[in-house]
Motif scaffolding. Structure first.
Motif, PDB file in Angstrom:
ATOM      1  N   SER A  22       0.827  -1.191   0.000  1.00  0.00           N
ATOM      2  CA  SER A  22       0.000   0.000   0.000  1.00  0.00           C
ATOM      3  C   SER A  22       0.861   1.240   0.000  1.00  0.00           C
ATOM      4  O   SER A  22       2.068   1.192   0.233  1.00  0.00           O
ATOM      5  CB  SER A  22      -0.916  -0.004   1.240  1.00  0.00           C
ATOM      6  N   THR A  23       0.225   2.393  -0.230  1.00  0.00           N
ATOM      7  CA  THR A  23       0.963   3.654  -0.248  1.00  0.00           C
ATOM      8  C   THR A  23       1.592   3.932   1.100  1.00  0.00           C
ATOM      9  O   THR A  23       2.745   4.371   1.184  1.00  0.00           O
ATOM     10  CB  THR A  23       0.012   4.806  -0.614  1.00  0.00           C
ATOM     11  N   SER A  24       0.862   3.648   2.176  1.00  0.00           N
ATOM     12  CA  SER A  24       1.399   3.894   3.514  1.00  0.00           C
ATOM     13  C   SER A  24       2.594   2.989   3.792  1.00  0.00           C
ATOM     14  O   SER A  24       3.570   3.396   4.420  1.00  0.00           O
ATOM     15  CB  SER A  24       0.309   3.671   4.573  1.00  0.00           C
ATOM     16  N   ASP A  25       2.521   1.718   3.316  1.00  0.00           N
ATOM     17  CA  ASP A  25       3.652   0.804   3.501  1.00  0.00           C
ATOM     18  C   ASP A  25       4.873   1.318   2.755  1.00  0.00           C
ATOM     19  O   ASP A  25       5.996   1.265   3.255  1.00  0.00           O
ATOM     20  CB  ASP A  25       3.291  -0.598   2.995  1.00  0.00           C
ATOM     21  N   ALA A  26       4.658   1.784   1.526  1.00  0.00           N
ATOM     22  CA  ALA A  26       5.771   2.289   0.711  1.00  0.00           C
ATOM     23  C   ALA A  26       6.421   3.492   1.385  1.00  0.00           C
ATOM     24  O   ALA A  26       7.648   3.626   1.404  1.00  0.00           O
ATOM     25  CB  ALA A  26       5.276   2.658  -0.682  1.00  0.00           C
ATOM     26  N   THR A  27       5.596   4.380   1.957  1.00  0.00           N
ATOM     27  CA  THR A  27       6.132   5.551   2.650  1.00  0.00           C
ATOM     28  C   THR A  27       6.947   5.132   3.863  1.00  0.00           C
ATOM     29  O   THR A  27       8.030   5.658   4.126  1.00  0.00           O
ATOM     30  CB  THR A  27       4.980   6.478   3.088  1.00  0.00           C
ATOM     31  N   GLY A  28       6.423   4.127   4.597  1.00  0.00           N
ATOM     32  CA  GLY A  28       7.136   3.640   5.767  1.00  0.00           C
ATOM     33  C   GLY A  28       8.472   3.028   5.411  1.00  0.00           C
ATOM     34  O   GLY A  28       9.477   3.228   6.100  1.00  0.00           O
ATOM     35  N   ILE A  29       8.490   2.279   4.305  1.00  0.00           N
ATOM     36  CA  ILE A  29       9.736   1.647   3.871  1.00  0.00           C
ATOM     37  C   ILE A  29      10.745   2.710   3.444  1.00  0.00           C
ATOM     38  O   ILE A  29      11.944   2.604   3.716  1.00  0.00           O
ATOM     39  CB  ILE A  29       9.458   0.659   2.722  1.00  0.00           C
ATOM     40  N   ALA A  30      10.283   3.750   2.768  1.00  0.00           N
ATOM     41  CA  ALA A  30      11.173   4.835   2.354  1.00  0.00           C
ATOM     42  C   ALA A  30      11.793   5.513   3.574  1.00  0.00           C
ATOM     43  O   ALA A  30      12.986   5.832   3.593  1.00  0.00           O
ATOM     44  CB  ALA A  30      10.401   5.848   1.515  1.00  0.00           C
ATOM     45  N   ASN A  31      10.973   5.718   4.619  1.00  0.00           N
ATOM     46  CA  ASN A  31      11.479   6.330   5.849  1.00  0.00           C
ATOM     47  C   ASN A  31      12.494   5.405   6.528  1.00  0.00           C
ATOM     48  O   ASN A  31      13.517   5.859   7.054  1.00  0.00           O
ATOM     49  CB  ASN A  31      10.325   6.622   6.812  1.00  0.00           C
ATOM     50  N   ASN A  32      12.207   4.101   6.522  1.00  0.00           N
ATOM     51  CA  ASN A  32      13.133   3.139   7.101  1.00  0.00           C
ATOM     52  C   ASN A  32      14.470   3.148   6.367  1.00  0.00           C
ATOM     53  O   ASN A  32      15.538   2.996   6.973  1.00  0.00           O
ATOM     54  CB  ASN A  32      12.546   1.726   7.055  1.00  0.00           C
ATOM     55  N   PHE A  33      14.407   3.296   5.043  1.00  0.00           N
ATOM     56  CA  PHE A  33      15.626   3.316   4.249  1.00  0.00           C
ATOM     57  C   PHE A  33      16.480   4.524   4.632  1.00  0.00           C
ATOM     58  O   PHE A  33      17.704   4.434   4.754  1.00  0.00           O
ATOM     59  CB  PHE A  33      15.279   3.354   2.765  1.00  0.00           C
ATOM     60  N   THR A  34      15.832   5.670   4.847  1.00  0.00           N
ATOM     61  CA  THR A  34      16.546   6.881   5.265  1.00  0.00           C
ATOM     62  C   THR A  34      17.183   6.678   6.632  1.00  0.00           C
ATOM     63  O   THR A  34      18.347   7.054   6.864  1.00  0.00           O
ATOM     64  CB  THR A  34      15.581   8.077   5.315  1.00  0.00           C
ATOM     65  N   THR A  38      21.202   6.640   7.720  1.00  0.00           N
ATOM     66  CA  THR A  38      21.685   7.487   8.814  1.00  0.00           C
ATOM     67  C   THR A  38      22.426   6.663   9.855  1.00  0.00           C
ATOM     68  O   THR A  38      23.532   7.017  10.301  1.00  0.00           O
ATOM     69  CB  THR A  38      20.509   8.228   9.469  1.00  0.00           C
ATOM     70  N   LEU A  39      21.797   5.530  10.259  1.00  0.00           N
ATOM     71  CA  LEU A  39      22.433   4.667  11.251  1.00  0.00           C
ATOM     72  C   LEU A  39      23.741   4.086  10.721  1.00  0.00           C
ATOM     73  O   LEU A  39      24.750   4.011  11.432  1.00  0.00           O
ATOM     74  CB  LEU A  39      21.481   3.534  11.631  1.00  0.00           C
ATOM     75  N   LEU A  40      23.726   3.685   9.461  1.00  0.00           N
ATOM     76  CA  LEU A  40      24.920   3.089   8.873  1.00  0.00           C
ATOM     77  C   LEU A  40      26.070   4.089   8.813  1.00  0.00           C
ATOM     78  O   LEU A  40      27.218   3.778   9.153  1.00  0.00           O
ATOM     79  CB  LEU A  40      24.602   2.554   7.471  1.00  0.00           C
ATOM     80  N   THR A  41      25.740   5.300   8.377  1.00  0.00           N
ATOM     81  CA  THR A  41      26.769   6.348   8.287  1.00  0.00           C
ATOM     82  C   THR A  41      27.343   6.667   9.664  1.00  0.00           C
ATOM     83  O   THR A  41      28.569   6.808   9.837  1.00  0.00           O
ATOM     84  CB  THR A  41      26.177   7.628   7.673  1.00  0.00           C
TER      85      THR A  41
END
Length: 229
Positions: A22-34, A38-41
């Motif tokens: 869903s659109t909300s899932d996609a948005t959540g995944i995009a935020n997780n990727f960000t 950040t955590l990796l860096t």
């Protein structure tokens, strides 16, 4: 911090395990990727030179997130294809309004004491028992006739077995045919009528022929519109 990255990756991968996102899932995944980046860096900047981050784990996490990104893109493409397909089907279906179509089926409309089916036996059938039932499945008329090979029309005059005139409505036909050797003969049935409406409430458009809803896939033949256009 490594455990936090792993949890984030696992959470993201789980949310994309279904075939559609869903659109909300996609948005959540995009935020997780960000957050992942950040955590990796941060981890790379603050890692202990004497105990650096496990490169295998680092690579695995990158591969997982790359897979998530690819799945998101695939889902978007599938959604676009489905939308385009439904739009095309809708346009095709609405173009049938007012036209006469022949469709697969056993049900026909009795109107003005006339209901017509097209019968197409696999071969000649000297003996064919025809049964006509109403919309509730009650047998209203039976008849025995001979069928030649090939397509042919069968018209019922609306008379019941009791000699009464059946009311207008939807009636179905059933044929039990036999050839000269007594072997059963398969008989395909179809009906012809005018498309008056298109039902778009379901997943696929349905043509309304009389009171019957017919899928586009059942249409065998398309004639001219009733206006002659």
């Amino acid at each position: 911090m490594t455990s936090g990255i792993s949890s984030l990756v696992n959470s993201t991968t789980t949310s994309t395990s279904s075939s559609s996102t869903s659109t909300s899932d996609a948005t959540g995944i995009a935020n997780n990727f960000t957050q992942f980046l950040t955590l990796l860096t941060t981890q790379l900047k603050n890692q202990n030179p004497l105990d650096p981050m496990d490169t295998n784990q680092f690579t695995q996490q990158l591969v997982q997130f790359a897979g998530v990104e690819q799945q998101l893109k695939t889902n978007d493409r599938l959604d676009s294809i489905l939308t385009a397909s439904k739009t095309a089907s809708t346009a095709t279906a609405t173009s049938y309004i007012g036209k006469t179509v022949t469709t697969d089926g056993t049900s026909a409309q009795l109107q003005d004491s006339t209901a017509t089916w097209t019968l197409d036996p696999a071969r000649a059938a000297p003996k064919a028992a025809i049964t006509i039932s109403d919309a509730k499945g009650n047998v209203v008329a039976t008849q025995t006739t001979a069928l030649t090979a090939g397509s042919q029309a069968f018209t019922w005059n609306g008379k019941t077995s009791a000699g009464l005139t059946a009311p207008d409505g939807t009636y179905s036909i059933k044929i039990a045919a036999q050839d000269t050797t007594g072997a059963n003969v398969a008989v395909d049935t179809s009906v012809t009528g005018t498309v008056t409406e298109v039902d778009l409430s379901g997943t696929t458009p349905m043509l309304l022929v009389g009171s019957q809803k017919v899928p586009l896939s059942s249409v065998q033949l398309i004639g001219l519109s009733t206006s002659g256009s």
